[in-house]
Design a protein around this motif. Structure first.
Motif, PDB file in Angstrom:
ATOM      1  N   PHE A 168       4.976  13.759  -6.946  1.00 36.33           N
ATOM      2  CA  PHE A 168       3.997  12.826  -7.481  1.00 36.33           C
ATOM      3  C   PHE A 168       3.804  11.688  -6.478  1.00 36.33           C
ATOM      4  O   PHE A 168       4.759  11.005  -6.117  1.00 36.33           O
ATOM      5  N   HIS A 169       2.567  11.489  -6.055  1.00 35.51           N
ATOM      6  CA  HIS A 169       2.272  10.469  -5.052  1.00 35.51           C
ATOM      7  C   HIS A 169       1.814   9.156  -5.669  1.00 35.51           C
ATOM      8  O   HIS A 169       1.275   8.294  -4.967  1.00 35.51           O
ATOM      9  N   THR A 170       2.012   8.994  -6.966  1.00 39.48           N
ATOM     10  CA  THR A 170       1.619   7.761  -7.649  1.00 39.48           C
ATOM     11  C   THR A 170       2.829   6.906  -8.041  1.00 39.48           C
ATOM     12  O   THR A 170       2.656   5.884  -8.707  1.00 39.48           O
ATOM     13  N   LEU A 171       4.010   7.303  -7.635  1.00 38.66           N
ATOM     14  CA  LEU A 171       5.233   6.611  -8.064  1.00 38.66           C
ATOM     15  C   LEU A 171       5.750   5.623  -7.026  1.00 38.66           C
ATOM     16  O   LEU A 171       6.849   5.095  -7.165  1.00 38.66           O
ATOM     17  N   GLY A 172       4.957   5.334  -6.011  1.00 32.56           N
ATOM     18  CA  GLY A 172       5.363   4.406  -4.971  1.00 32.56           C
ATOM     19  C   GLY A 172       5.627   5.123  -3.659  1.00 32.56           C
ATOM     20  O   GLY A 172       6.084   6.268  -3.644  1.00 32.56           O
ATOM     21  N   ASP A 173       5.317   4.457  -2.567  1.00 34.82           N
ATOM     22  CA  ASP A 173       5.540   5.001  -1.234  1.00 34.82           C
ATOM     23  C   ASP A 173       7.032   4.905  -0.907  1.00 34.82           C
ATOM     24  O   ASP A 173       7.562   3.805  -0.744  1.00 34.82           O
ATOM     25  N   PRO A 174       7.740   6.029  -0.799  1.00 38.54           N
ATOM     26  CA  PRO A 174       9.188   5.969  -0.579  1.00 38.54           C
ATOM     27  C   PRO A 174       9.574   5.396   0.777  1.00 38.54           C
ATOM     28  O   PRO A 174      10.739   5.029   0.982  1.00 38.54           O
ATOM     29  N   SER A 175       8.622   5.308   1.702  1.00 31.86           N
ATOM     30  CA  SER A 175       8.945   4.788   3.032  1.00 31.86           C
ATOM     31  C   SER A 175       8.851   3.269   3.121  1.00 31.86           C
ATOM     32  O   SER A 175       9.204   2.692   4.156  1.00 31.86           O
ATOM     33  N   MET A 176       8.410   2.613   2.054  1.00 32.65           N
ATOM     34  CA  MET A 176       8.242   1.157   2.112  1.00 32.65           C
ATOM     35  C   MET A 176       9.575   0.437   2.245  1.00 32.65           C
ATOM     36  O   MET A 176      10.514   0.734   1.510  1.00 32.65           O
ATOM     37  N   PRO A 177       9.653  -0.559   3.132  1.00 31.95           N
ATOM     38  CA  PRO A 177      10.855  -1.399   3.162  1.00 31.95           C
ATOM     39  C   PRO A 177      10.883  -2.327   1.958  1.00 31.95           C
ATOM     40  O   PRO A 177       9.840  -2.598   1.325  1.00 31.95           O
ATOM     41  N   GLY A 178      12.059  -2.815   1.635  1.00 33.56           N
ATOM     42  CA  GLY A 178      12.211  -3.654   0.446  1.00 33.56           C
ATOM     43  C   GLY A 178      11.341  -4.889   0.475  1.00 33.56           C
ATOM     44  O   GLY A 178      10.777  -5.278  -0.555  1.00 33.56           O
ATOM     45  N   HIS A 179      11.196  -5.531   1.636  1.00 30.29           N
ATOM     46  CA  HIS A 179      10.394  -6.758   1.675  1.00 30.29           C
ATOM     47  C   HIS A 179       8.940  -6.470   1.329  1.00 30.29           C
ATOM     48  O   HIS A 179       8.297  -7.264   0.632  1.00 30.29           O
ATOM     49  N   ALA A 180       8.418  -5.329   1.771  1.00 35.58           N
ATOM     50  CA  ALA A 180       7.022  -5.005   1.477  1.00 35.58           C
ATOM     51  C   ALA A 180       6.840  -4.674   0.001  1.00 35.58           C
ATOM     52  O   ALA A 180       5.849  -5.070  -0.623  1.00 35.58           O
ATOM     53  N   ARG A 181       7.811  -3.965  -0.569  1.00 37.41           N
ATOM     54  CA  ARG A 181       7.728  -3.631  -1.991  1.00 37.41           C
ATOM     55  C   ARG A 181       7.737  -4.904  -2.841  1.00 37.41           C
ATOM     56  O   ARG A 181       6.949  -5.037  -3.782  1.00 37.41           O
ATOM     57  N   ARG A 182       8.587  -5.861  -2.494  1.00 37.85           N
ATOM     58  CA  ARG A 182       8.638  -7.122  -3.239  1.00 37.85           C
ATOM     59  C   ARG A 182       7.343  -7.915  -3.073  1.00 37.85           C
ATOM     60  O   ARG A 182       6.841  -8.508  -4.033  1.00 37.85           O
ATOM     61  N   ARG A 183       6.796  -7.904  -1.885  1.00 41.69           N
ATOM     62  CA  ARG A 183       5.560  -8.654  -1.649  1.00 41.69           C
ATOM     63  C   ARG A 183       4.367  -8.014  -2.367  1.00 41.69           C
ATOM     64  O   ARG A 183       3.478  -8.703  -2.852  1.00 41.69           O
ATOM     65  N   HIS A 184       4.341  -6.688  -2.449  1.00 40.37           N
ATOM     66  CA  HIS A 184       3.304  -6.015  -3.235  1.00 40.37           C
ATOM     67  C   HIS A 184       3.404  -6.409  -4.706  1.00 40.37           C
ATOM     68  O   HIS A 184       2.391  -6.674  -5.360  1.00 40.37           O
ATOM     69  N   LEU A 185       4.618  -6.410  -5.223  1.00 37.43           N
ATOM     70  CA  LEU A 185       4.826  -6.758  -6.625  1.00 37.43           C
ATOM     71  C   LEU A 185       4.328  -8.175  -6.905  1.00 37.43           C
ATOM     72  O   LEU A 185       3.614  -8.412  -7.889  1.00 37.43           O
ATOM     73  N   ARG A 186       4.674  -9.107  -6.044  1.00 37.79           N
ATOM     74  CA  ARG A 186       4.244 -10.493  -6.241  1.00 37.79           C
ATOM     75  C   ARG A 186       2.731 -10.623  -6.101  1.00 37.79           C
ATOM     76  O   ARG A 186       2.092 -11.377  -6.844  1.00 37.79           O
ATOM     77  N   ALA A 187       2.143  -9.892  -5.163  1.00 37.72           N
ATOM     78  CA  ALA A 187       0.695  -9.965  -4.950  1.00 37.72           C
ATOM     79  C   ALA A 187      -0.060  -9.502  -6.187  1.00 37.72           C
ATOM     80  O   ALA A 187      -1.020 -10.147  -6.631  1.00 37.72           O
ATOM     81  N   SER A 188       0.366  -8.391  -6.755  1.00 38.55           N
ATOM     82  CA  SER A 188      -0.314  -7.870  -7.939  1.00 38.55           C
ATOM     83  C   SER A 188      -0.107  -8.782  -9.138  1.00 38.55           C
ATOM     84  O   SER A 188      -1.030  -9.051  -9.910  1.00 38.55           O
ATOM     85  N   ALA A 189       1.128  -9.295  -9.283  1.00 40.06           N
ATOM     86  CA  ALA A 189       1.430 -10.170 -10.419  1.00 40.06           C
ATOM     87  C   ALA A 189       0.654 -11.482 -10.350  1.00 40.06           C
ATOM     88  O   ALA A 189       0.345 -12.079 -11.386  1.00 40.06           O
ATOM     89  N   ALA A 190       0.330 -11.944  -9.146  1.00 38.73           N
ATOM     90  CA  ALA A 190      -0.363 -13.219  -8.981  1.00 38.73           C
ATOM     91  C   ALA A 190      -1.876 -13.103  -9.130  1.00 38.73           C
ATOM     92  O   ALA A 190      -2.580 -14.122  -9.116  1.00 38.73           O
ATOM     93  N   HIS A 191      -2.377 -11.902  -9.290  1.00 39.18           N
ATOM     94  CA  HIS A 191      -3.826 -11.696  -9.357  1.00 39.18           C
ATOM     95  C   HIS A 191      -4.440 -12.418 -10.555  1.00 39.18           C
ATOM     96  O   HIS A 191      -3.944 -12.324 -11.675  1.00 39.18           O
ATOM     97  N   ASP A 192      -5.532 -13.113 -10.316  1.00 36.63           N
ATOM     98  CA  ASP A 192      -6.292 -13.762 -11.391  1.00 36.63           C
ATOM     99  C   ASP A 192      -7.734 -13.911 -10.936  1.00 36.63           C
ATOM    100  O   ASP A 192      -8.094 -14.851 -10.239  1.00 36.63           O
TER     101      ASP A 192
END
Length: 263
Positions: A168-192
């Motif tokens: 399944f290619h919708t469960l997250g890119d397994p090659s992402m480093p932790g810092h990028a995964r955290r920054r994606h999470l914050r970016a989406s959460a901050a959307h308004d």
């Protein structure tokens, strides 16, 4: 396969496919690469030239550990891709966080967006409907495999996963480093984008699975009611990955809507 250069110099990987129809930019979900679209992209390529990209932090794009991750920033990155590909105006179909990115594209760059489809997405906090505390706790549990099973269940029905064991290619890119995964999470959460939505002039279709708990279905009428003239369609039984599991319904729906502007 090519690389565009973002305003800050980051390299952005993208691919162009299709038989030469109108350009269609496909924007994937949070912490996912262009492979999010692998299962359904072919359904659009008979009618459109599709453009898929890796967000910064994913796939083959650069992964800076800098404060450059945001949904408006991802929209600027998408414009850099379109510019590099020589595409002045494209239809845009964004799902999940990709729908948040697409909102900024349409609101801030109306001349670059033909028709707009927002799938399984939301206007963001504080006006959107957040997932329940129960779902958040289940996704945040320390057992990574258990959290993955929860995410899989939020994406697809059990009937679908029984028939399709993956990958399944919708469960997250397994090659992402932790810092990028955290920054994606914050970016989406901050959307308004609430205040920007009434300024969207592109003909818009809002699509959502009727049973989506990951990004609650109640966000769909909020978006459709906020964007002038927007249409709303709920896919019966669909969860967050409605566009893949119910592609036999969703792809023709989206394709026909986009072609209205090119007929």
């Amino acid at each position: 396969m090519a690389f565009a250069t973002a305003a800050d110099g980051a390299a952005l990987y993208y691919e162009v496919h299709g038989a030469g129809g109108p350009p269609l930019l496909l924007l994937s979900g949070q912490s996912n690469s262009h492979r999010w679209w692998d299962a359904v992209r072919g359904g659009f390529e008979t009618a459109f030239t599709t453009i898929v990209m890796d967000y910064r932090g994913t796939g083959s794009s650069d992964r800076p550990d800098t404060d450059t991750y945001s949904t408006p920033g991802f929209a600027q990155d998408a414009l850099a891709v379109l510019d590099h590909a020589g595409i002045g105006r494209a239809h845009v179909y964004g799902t999940s966080m990709g729908g948040r990115v697409a909102q900024w594209l349409a609101a801030r760059h109306p001349g670059r967006v033909g028709r707009l489809v927002l799938g399984c997405t939301s206007p963001g906090a504080p006006h959107g409907i957040e997932r329940s505390a129960e779902v958040r706790r289940a996704l945040a549990q320390p057992d990574a495999e258990a959290a993955r099973r929860v995410l899989l269940d939020l994406m697809y029905t059990p009937a679908h996963t029984a028939r399709h064991p993956g990958p399944f290619h919708t469960l997250g890119d397994p090659s992402m480093p932790g810092h990028a995964r955290r920054r994606h999470l914050r970016a989406s959460a901050a959307h308004d984008a609430w205040d920007a939505l009434p300024g969207i002039s592109a003909p818009t279709l809002v699509v959502h699975g009727s049973d989506d708990r990951f990004n609650p279905t109640a966000n769909a009428p909020l978006l459709a009611g906020r964007i002038p003239g927007a249409r709303l369609h709920l896919v019966p039984g669909g969860r967050h990955a409605y566009f893949e599991e119910f592609a036999d319904q969703a792809t023709p729906l989206v394709r026909d809507f986009l072609l209205e502007g090119d007929g």
